[in-house]
Write a protein that holds these residues in place. Sequence first.
Motif, PDB file in Angstrom:
ATOM      1  N   SER A   1       4.128   1.657  -7.610  1.00 58.33           N
ATOM      2  CA  SER A   1       3.126   2.582  -8.141  1.00 58.33           C
ATOM      3  C   SER A   1       1.854   2.638  -7.317  1.00 58.33           C
ATOM      4  CB  SER A   1       2.752   2.187  -9.569  1.00 58.33           C
ATOM      5  OG  SER A   1       3.858   2.277 -10.410  1.00 58.33           O
ATOM      6  N   CYS A   2       1.488   1.519  -6.677  1.00 59.09           N
ATOM      7  CA  CYS A   2       0.167   1.422  -6.052  1.00 59.09           C
ATOM      8  C   CYS A   2       0.196   1.016  -4.580  1.00 59.09           C
ATOM      9  CB  CYS A   2      -0.701   0.424  -6.812  1.00 59.09           C
ATOM     10  SG  CYS A   2      -0.957   0.817  -8.539  1.00 59.09           S
ATOM     11  N   GLY A   3       1.364   0.953  -3.986  1.00 56.35           N
ATOM     12  CA  GLY A   3       1.455   0.500  -2.605  1.00 56.35           C
ATOM     13  C   GLY A   3       0.553   1.267  -1.657  1.00 56.35           C
ATOM     14  N   ALA A   4       0.583   2.601  -1.754  1.00 52.70           N
ATOM     15  CA  ALA A   4      -0.237   3.430  -0.864  1.00 52.70           C
ATOM     16  C   ALA A   4      -1.726   3.218  -1.128  1.00 52.70           C
ATOM     17  CB  ALA A   4       0.120   4.901  -1.032  1.00 52.70           C
ATOM     18  N   GLU A   5      -2.095   3.085  -2.398  1.00 51.45           N
ATOM     19  CA  GLU A   5      -3.494   2.867  -2.747  1.00 51.45           C
ATOM     20  C   GLU A   5      -3.985   1.506  -2.272  1.00 51.45           C
ATOM     21  OE1 GLU A   5      -1.245   4.209  -4.679  1.00 51.45           O
ATOM     22  OE2 GLU A   5      -2.084   5.833  -5.864  1.00 51.45           O
TER      23      GLU A   5
ATOM     24  N   VAL B   1      -8.761  -6.935   1.523  1.00 56.23           N
ATOM     25  CA  VAL B   1      -8.897  -7.787   0.348  1.00 56.23           C
ATOM     26  C   VAL B   1      -7.877  -8.918   0.398  1.00 56.23           C
ATOM     27  CG1 VAL B   1      -8.663  -7.820  -2.170  1.00 56.23           C
ATOM     28  CG2 VAL B   1      -9.771  -5.901  -1.046  1.00 56.23           C
ATOM     29  N   ASN B   2      -8.337 -10.126   0.074  1.00 57.39           N
ATOM     30  CA  ASN B   2      -7.441 -11.264  -0.050  1.00 57.39           C
ATOM     31  C   ASN B   2      -6.434 -10.918  -1.144  1.00 57.39           C
ATOM     32  OD1 ASN B   2      -6.203 -13.723  -0.382  1.00 57.39           O
ATOM     33  ND2 ASN B   2      -8.103 -14.869  -0.561  1.00 57.39           N
ATOM     34  N   PRO B   3      -5.144 -10.971  -0.837  1.00 52.16           N
ATOM     35  CA  PRO B   3      -4.165 -10.456  -1.793  1.00 52.16           C
ATOM     36  C   PRO B   3      -3.809 -11.392  -2.948  1.00 52.16           C
ATOM     37  CG  PRO B   3      -3.071 -11.153   0.191  1.00 52.16           C
ATOM     38  CD  PRO B   3      -4.540 -11.339   0.424  1.00 52.16           C
ATOM     39  N   ASP B   4      -4.817 -12.021  -3.567  1.00 52.30           N
ATOM     40  CA  ASP B   4      -4.501 -12.729  -4.807  1.00 52.30           C
ATOM     41  C   ASP B   4      -4.689 -11.746  -5.952  1.00 52.30           C
ATOM     42  OD1 ASP B   4      -7.152 -12.914  -6.066  1.00 52.30           O
ATOM     43  OD2 ASP B   4      -7.631 -14.365  -4.507  1.00 52.30           O
ATOM     44  N   SER B   5      -4.093 -12.037  -7.089  1.00 56.14           N
ATOM     45  CA  SER B   5      -4.061 -11.047  -8.165  1.00 56.14           C
ATOM     46  C   SER B   5      -5.447 -10.667  -8.676  1.00 56.14           C
ATOM     47  CB  SER B   5      -3.179 -11.525  -9.313  1.00 56.14           C
ATOM     48  OG  SER B   5      -3.667 -12.718  -9.862  1.00 56.14           O
ATOM     49  N   THR B   6      -6.376 -11.605  -8.742  1.00 58.05           N
ATOM     50  CA  THR B   6      -7.708 -11.286  -9.256  1.00 58.05           C
ATOM     51  C   THR B   6      -8.447 -10.331  -8.332  1.00 58.05           C
ATOM     52  OG1 THR B   6      -7.828 -13.435 -10.327  1.00 58.05           O
ATOM     53  CG2 THR B   6      -9.912 -12.263 -10.004  1.00 58.05           C
ATOM     54  N   ARG B   7      -8.454 -10.624  -7.049  1.00 57.29           N
ATOM     55  CA  ARG B   7      -9.174  -9.770  -6.103  1.00 57.29           C
ATOM     56  C   ARG B   7      -8.515  -8.408  -5.949  1.00 57.29           C
ATOM     57  NH1 ARG B   7     -10.165 -14.895  -2.666  1.00 57.29           N
ATOM     58  NH2 ARG B   7     -12.212 -15.483  -3.425  1.00 57.29           N
ATOM     59  N   LEU B   8      -7.204  -8.387  -5.974  1.00 58.89           N
ATOM     60  CA  LEU B   8      -6.504  -7.111  -5.854  1.00 58.89           C
ATOM     61  C   LEU B   8      -6.760  -6.248  -7.087  1.00 58.89           C
ATOM     62  CD1 LEU B   8      -4.719  -5.485  -4.008  1.00 58.89           C
ATOM     63  CD2 LEU B   8      -2.738  -6.567  -5.069  1.00 58.89           C
ATOM     64  N   LYS B   9      -6.748  -6.849  -8.254  1.00 58.28           N
ATOM     65  CA  LYS B   9      -7.041  -6.104  -9.482  1.00 58.28           C
ATOM     66  C   LYS B   9      -8.465  -5.560  -9.440  1.00 58.28           C
ATOM     67  CE  LYS B   9      -7.181  -6.591 -14.499  1.00 58.28           C
ATOM     68  NZ  LYS B   9      -7.033  -7.530 -15.615  1.00 58.28           N
ATOM     69  N   GLU B  10      -9.418  -6.377  -8.979  1.00 60.16           N
ATOM     70  CA  GLU B  10     -10.814  -5.925  -8.862  1.00 60.16           C
ATOM     71  C   GLU B  10     -10.925  -4.762  -7.886  1.00 60.16           C
ATOM     72  OE1 GLU B  10     -12.916  -9.451  -7.746  1.00 60.16           O
ATOM     73  OE2 GLU B  10     -12.891 -10.251  -9.784  1.00 60.16           O
ATOM     74  N   CYS B  11     -10.222  -4.836  -6.770  1.00 60.85           N
ATOM     75  CA  CYS B  11     -10.269  -3.759  -5.783  1.00 60.85           C
ATOM     76  C   CYS B  11      -9.725  -2.461  -6.377  1.00 60.85           C
ATOM     77  CB  CYS B  11      -9.477  -4.142  -4.532  1.00 60.85           C
ATOM     78  SG  CYS B  11      -9.432  -2.812  -3.299  1.00 60.85           S
TER      79      CYS B  11
ATOM     80  N   ASP C   1     -11.215   5.878  -9.193  1.00 61.70           N
ATOM     81  CA  ASP C   1     -11.379   7.324  -9.019  1.00 61.70           C
ATOM     82  C   ASP C   1     -10.438   7.913  -7.968  1.00 61.70           C
ATOM     83  OD1 ASP C   1     -12.911   5.786  -7.222  1.00 61.70           O
ATOM     84  OD2 ASP C   1     -14.192   7.499  -6.754  1.00 61.70           O
ATOM     85  N   VAL C   2      -9.863   7.104  -7.092  1.00 57.13           N
ATOM     86  CA  VAL C   2      -8.958   7.632  -6.061  1.00 57.13           C
ATOM     87  C   VAL C   2      -7.506   7.211  -6.287  1.00 57.13           C
ATOM     88  CG1 VAL C   2     -10.754   7.839  -4.310  1.00 57.13           C
ATOM     89  CG2 VAL C   2      -9.430   5.724  -4.469  1.00 57.13           C
ATOM     90  N   LEU C   3      -7.220   6.547  -7.394  1.00 57.56           N
ATOM     91  CA  LEU C   3      -5.861   6.121  -7.671  1.00 57.56           C
ATOM     92  C   LEU C   3      -5.036   7.270  -8.232  1.00 57.56           C
ATOM     93  CD1 LEU C   3      -6.451   2.677  -9.433  1.00 57.56           C
ATOM     94  CD2 LEU C   3      -6.080   3.123  -6.991  1.00 57.56           C
ATOM     95  N   THR C   4      -3.755   7.280  -7.909  1.00 56.89           N
ATOM     96  CA  THR C   4      -2.862   8.265  -8.498  1.00 56.89           C
ATOM     97  C   THR C   4      -2.730   7.962  -9.995  1.00 56.89           C
ATOM     98  OG1 THR C   4      -0.897   6.909  -8.136  1.00 56.89           O
ATOM     99  CG2 THR C   4      -1.503   8.463  -6.367  1.00 56.89           C
ATOM    100  N   PRO C   5      -2.371   8.947 -10.791  1.00 61.59           N
ATOM    101  CA  PRO C   5      -2.182   8.680 -12.228  1.00 61.59           C
ATOM    102  C   PRO C   5      -1.152   7.573 -12.483  1.00 61.59           C
ATOM    103  CG  PRO C   5      -2.250  11.035 -11.822  1.00 61.59           C
ATOM    104  CD  PRO C   5      -2.235  10.367 -10.477  1.00 61.59           C
ATOM    105  N   GLN C   6      -0.083   7.548 -11.703  1.00 63.77           N
ATOM    106  CA  GLN C   6       0.941   6.517 -11.886  1.00 63.77           C
ATOM    107  C   GLN C   6       0.370   5.126 -11.629  1.00 63.77           C
ATOM    108  OE1 GLN C   6       4.170   7.244 -12.897  1.00 63.77           O
ATOM    109  NE2 GLN C   6       4.359   5.042 -13.204  1.00 63.77           N
ATOM    110  N   CYS C   7      -0.389   4.982 -10.552  1.00 61.15           N
ATOM    111  CA  CYS C   7      -1.002   3.694 -10.238  1.00 61.15           C
ATOM    112  C   CYS C   7      -2.006   3.309 -11.323  1.00 61.15           C
ATOM    113  CB  CYS C   7      -1.677   3.740  -8.870  1.00 61.15           C
ATOM    114  SG  CYS C   7      -2.476   2.186  -8.397  1.00 61.15           S
TER     115      CYS C   7
END
Length: 138
Positions: A36-40, A48-58, A64-70
């Motif tokens: 759902s969010c790979g491109a975003e 971004v450090n790819p841990d779940s907390t930082r990725l979720k924050e990013c 505002d630029v995420l696809t509806p699915q993401c």
Amino acid sequence: MVRGFVTSIVLALVMPSLAVAETMSFGDSIGMLAKSCGAEIVANCRGVNPDSTRLKECLSRNRDVLTPQCSNDYLAAFDAIQKRVAARVTVANACGREIVKVCGGSTKETSKSVPCLISTPKGISNNCLKAVDDAGYR
């Protein structure tokens, strides 16, 4: 290059494999996030450090630029990861007696007793077995 970045994010989130009543697996959660969010993630969270907390924050910062699915899926994916982690923590509480008496282990090192909990049906309570299932150990 993009595929490699998404793969590294997936691996980074799965590696700390710690595991809703009926939780979604880490792999399923990460798969949903990647699909759902790979491109975003590649476009907006590259450094971004790819841990779940930082990725979720990013992803939250870039709503505002995420696809509806993401937008629909990323919170569910991270929620599922947190539920799996919480379920794994509860195994020590739900299986404390079994870990000590049946498996001869220690509740401080629950993960070492998981193979015993899975393979020894005698003496394991239904509550413990449910916790083991919810945690994704079997």
